[in-house]
Design a protein around this motif. Structure first.
Motif, PDB file in Angstrom:
ATOM      1  N   LEU A  85      16.723 -42.318 -24.502  1.00 16.57           N
ATOM      2  CA  LEU A  85      16.686 -42.059 -25.937  1.00 16.57           C
ATOM      3  C   LEU A  85      17.485 -40.810 -26.290  1.00 16.57           C
ATOM      4  CD1 LEU A  85      12.961 -42.962 -26.691  1.00 16.57           C
ATOM      5  CD2 LEU A  85      15.008 -44.346 -27.055  1.00 16.57           C
ATOM      6  N   ALA A  88      20.912 -42.061 -26.561  1.00 14.93           N
ATOM      7  CA  ALA A  88      21.091 -42.783 -27.826  1.00 14.93           C
ATOM      8  C   ALA A  88      21.238 -41.816 -28.989  1.00 14.93           C
ATOM      9  CB  ALA A  88      19.908 -43.723 -28.053  1.00 14.93           C
ATOM     10  N   GLU A 142      10.659 -43.516 -32.026  1.00 12.23           N
ATOM     11  CA  GLU A 142      11.572 -44.218 -31.127  1.00 12.23           C
ATOM     12  C   GLU A 142      12.209 -45.400 -31.834  1.00 12.23           C
ATOM     13  OE1 GLU A 142       9.874 -45.299 -27.415  1.00 12.23           O
ATOM     14  OE2 GLU A 142       9.077 -43.308 -26.989  1.00 12.23           O
ATOM     15  N   ALA A 186      16.167 -46.097 -32.346  1.00  6.25           N
ATOM     16  CA  ALA A 186      16.834 -47.301 -31.848  1.00  6.25           C
ATOM     17  C   ALA A 186      17.551 -48.034 -32.976  1.00  6.25           C
ATOM     18  CB  ALA A 186      15.820 -48.214 -31.178  1.00  6.25           C
ATOM     19  N   TRP A 246      20.683 -46.236 -33.834  1.00  5.48           N
ATOM     20  CA  TRP A 246      21.679 -46.483 -32.789  1.00  5.48           C
ATOM     21  C   TRP A 246      22.309 -47.861 -32.965  1.00  5.48           C
ATOM     22  CZ3 TRP A 246      22.150 -49.989 -28.705  1.00  5.48           C
ATOM     23  CH2 TRP A 246      23.067 -49.648 -27.705  1.00  5.48           C
ATOM     24  N   GLY A 293      22.693 -48.195 -23.415  1.00 11.47           N
ATOM     25  CA  GLY A 293      21.416 -47.774 -23.990  1.00 11.47           C
ATOM     26  C   GLY A 293      20.247 -47.989 -23.057  1.00 11.47           C
ATOM     27  N   VAL A 325      16.002 -48.814 -24.836  1.00 17.55           N
ATOM     28  CA  VAL A 325      16.547 -49.055 -26.169  1.00 17.55           C
ATOM     29  C   VAL A 325      16.535 -50.542 -26.489  1.00 17.55           C
ATOM     30  CG1 VAL A 325      18.608 -48.851 -27.607  1.00 17.55           C
ATOM     31  CG2 VAL A 325      17.932 -46.965 -26.114  1.00 17.55           C
ATOM     32  N   LEU A 372      14.767 -52.512 -29.749  1.00 17.76           N
ATOM     33  CA  LEU A 372      15.520 -53.372 -30.664  1.00 17.76           C
ATOM     34  C   LEU A 372      15.002 -54.812 -30.635  1.00 17.76           C
ATOM     35  CD1 LEU A 372      19.140 -52.054 -30.068  1.00 17.76           C
ATOM     36  CD2 LEU A 372      17.590 -51.547 -31.972  1.00 17.76           C
TER      37      LEU A 372
END
Length: 691
Positions: free
Chosen positions: A258, A261, A274, A278, A281, A322, A326, A330
């Protein structure tokens, strides 16, 4: 042979140079890739100089607080162990560490580097002499033998390693086995295979890397060294990215994935979760690649499940940068759009792999004002371990979803009290119980009958000879005194308590530590008055520390001396890793009391091996290595309560960093009465006032 070794070195250097750890948003439409060689941050582990010193129970200066512990680095752990298991959470940097370490060895980077050791900013040199060492990084794969994985990287290498040419050569191989967690339940078999291969292969060192969430569920050899990678310190992140605003150094960017990211984006407002990081990003990536944000999010879900969406090679490549952490965040964004029942079915099809995805989905539901009960409640049904695993998954969300308490609380209590699941998962359950005001009676007393019993052992010079000792009947705490109870004492008396866990809501049911002998005695005096007033003990009873024979009687019961080479544990003479919080358990910290029901003593007393060194009233002497008051135990002033500050008191039981030779019923430790550290606690004894 030299050609093969040169190829391994070349591969390690090329892999590190070609591995992108993050992409800075500058220098062109797609940013500036930062390679592993340039962007690596040295990783620390959960083992400190204090832990190492406390294996010998070091001396403290009178009344002086201990210095801030300095953590060892992951490189130093590899240096110090021929076989090592390093674990870390998702995104902790395990694969990056493997590749960077291989590059460091292959490139001959042997100069000592100064690295940060703690949040206080203490610095010390990291020394690793890798001359004559050759690296090989392989990735564990289900269904593949170790030698097949080795030969897949370099055909014929496994035969070379067992040949006379290798045996007589000067080179050593560091075999790094990454992603061992991918083997799931077959992981321990791979570890056994590694150990057998190492036994017949000269000049071979092995590093195993895996996700702690998976690996901690395994039953591992008691003598396998293991440590956990730590999150990044603020000082490490500040040094790596001095231009980053201070608001970006929040706990979420302590995770290396992270943090990487966050380096890639230039948000208008700082992401506070978080999930928000994400998403930011993904949107930045979509702009760079000229694709819709949904394409990035769907590709993340496709990479974690068997769902198929339109594939975009650029997205796949950047998702690899990532990392899985990550991608999971997502994927939960996409799964958020589906009915909860679909996510539940996905979880039931593969609980271990999907668990982080479900947690990320639940957090996203809460962040958007939706209920999590329709998602989490069904997980606490079913057969076997399913309900208990579901309750564990839900623990993070119980504060925001009180309607789940009636389902989760009895399941969590059963996990702890009945010893269900792995010790790691029991510890998670106990942390949740702590937040919910643990319903167990953690002040319960066990009745210890009086009489003669075998005291001592020939397994250590300071504990010999084994001989009969007689004690009167007494009662003793079933558990060490816990944070919640000691905190009440501190609140009423104002006594100084240096523990960083004093107010941690998840650690109320863990042993109170960082306590001197005088602290423990003061608590006993306070509790005596309190319990008399409440009628819990009589006016003639006192709460006090146990004597050394009383402590051993409660831990050992009537177990006899079993011979010069046989150690007596509370549960018997065979060591069981899942019976105590010793070094072999791998926590390297205290855990909630009562977490190891297999380790109860014959009188039903918990945590008398490992967990915390426990104070007794008995004197040791002023020499740390050799007791002035030796066995046989006798009335020679060793129970004098007014001895000076240099006269050490006996500690018993070992602690979380003690190996199985010390975490037992007979080993004697000691510490000055003003000494304290995070591995020292105590339990109470109750008996009529002595003459």
């Amino acid at each position: 042979m030299d050609d093969a070794l040169d190829r391994l070195r070349s591969d390690a250097i090329a892999t590190a140079a070609g591995t992108v750890v993050y992409v800075l948003p500058e220098e062109g439409p797609h940013g500036r890739p930062v390679s592993l060689i340039e962007g690596f941050i040295p990783l620390l582990v959960n083992f400190t100089d204090e832990d190492k010193a406390a294996k010998g129970l070091r001396v403290f200066a009178d009344g002086a607080p201990p210095p801030v512990p300095q953590h060892f680095s992951a490189v130093e752990m590899v240096r110090d162990h021929a076989l090592l298991l390093l674990t870390g959470e998702s995104g902790a940097g395990k694969t990056s560490f493997a590749r960077h370490l291989a590059w460091q060895i292959a490139a001959g980077e042997n100069a000592a580097r100064i690295i940060v050791r703690n949040e206080a900013g203490d610095m010390a040199a990291e020394v690793f002499d890798s001359r004559n060492l050759v690296p090989l990084v392989i990735e564990a794969k289900a269904g593949f033998a170790l030698t097949a994985l080795i030969d897949d990287r370099l055909p014929g290498l496994s035969d070379l390693l067992t040949s006379d040419a290798w045996r007589n050569g000067s080179a050593s191989l560091l075999l790094i086995v990454d992603r061992i967690d991918a083997l799931h339940a077959a992981g321990p078999q791979m570890i056994d295979e590694v150990r057998r291969f190492q036994a017949v292969t000269p000049h071979l060192r092995v590093l195993l890397l895996g996700d702690s969430r998976i690996v901690r569920d395994w039953s591992l050899p008691a003598d396998l060294p293991r440590h956990e990678l730590l999150p990044l310190l603020q000082s490490q992140r500040r040094a790596a990215a001095p231009e980053m605003p201070l608001t970006a150094l929040s706990p979420i960017t302590a995770n290396p994935a992270l943090f990487g990211a966050r380096l890639e984006i230039q948000p208008q407002t700082e992401p506070e979760t978080e999930e928000a990081l994400a998403d930011a990003w993904a949107y930045a990536l979509s702009r760079q690649l000229g694709v819709a944000p949904l394409a990035v999010i769907r590709e993340a879900l496709a990479g974690l499940t068997d769902r198929a969406f339109e594939k975009h090679d650029g997205i796949v490549k950047r998702l690899a940068t990532g990392g899985r952490r990550v991608s999971t965040l997502l994927a939960a964004h996409e799964l958020y759009l589906y009915p909860p029942a679909e996510a539940v079915a996905l979880y039931r099809s593969n609980p271990l792999d999907v668990e982080p995805l479900m947690q990320a989905l639940a957090r996203r539901l809460l962040a958007n004002g939706r209920e999590v009960a329709p998602l989490l409640e069904p997980l606490m049904g079913g057969s076997g371990d399913m309900p208990f695993q579901g309750a564990l998954l839900a623990t993070e969300f119980l504060p925001q979803a009180p309607e789940l308490h009636r389902h989760a609380l009895p399941l969590l209590l059963s996990i702890v009290e009945d010893g269900r699941l792995s010790a790691y998962r029991r510890e998670r359950a106990a942390r949740a119980l702590s937040r919910l005001s643990d319903p167990r009676d953690l002040q319960a007393l066990a009745d210890i009958p009086g009489g003669a019993f075998t005291f001592g052992s020939a397994t250590h010079p300071n504990s010999t000879p084994a001989h009969p000792v007689t004690v009167d009947a007494f009662r003793i705490g079933r558990y060490p005194v816990v944070n919640a109870d000691y905190a009440r004492f501190v609140a009423e008396t104002g006594r100084l308590w240096r523990s960083p866990e004093a107010n941690d809501p998840e650690r109320r049911n863990a042993p109170a530590t960082d306590l001197t002998w005088h602290d423990a005695n003061a608590y006993c005096a306070w509790l005596t008055l309190k319990w008399r007033a409440e009628g819990r003990i009589s006016a003639e009873d006192v709460v006090r520390l146990p004597t050394e024979p009383e402590w051993e009687r409660a831990a050992r019961g009537d177990q006899p001396d079993a011979g010069d080479e046989t150690i007596v544990y509370p549960w018997g003479i065979e060591f069981e890793p899942d019976a105590c919080n010793s070094e072999e358990a791998g926590f390297n910290r205290t855990v909630a009391v009562g977490l190891f029901p297999k380790g109860r003593s014959p009188f039903g007393v918990y945590d008398m091996a490992g967990e915390v060194w426990e104070w007794t009233t008995t004197l040791w002497g002023d020499d740390m290595t050799t007791p002035s008051f030796q066995y046989p135990y006798r009335d020679d002033g060793r129970e004098h309560l007014k001895a000076g500050p240099k006269i050490r008191r006996v500690l018993r039981g070992g602690c979380f960093s003690s190996g199985k030779l010390k975490a037992c019923t007979t080993y004697r430790g000691s510490l000055e009465p003003d000494g304290f550290w995070r591995g020292n606690g105590f339990r109470i004894a109750v008996s009529p006032r002595r003459a």
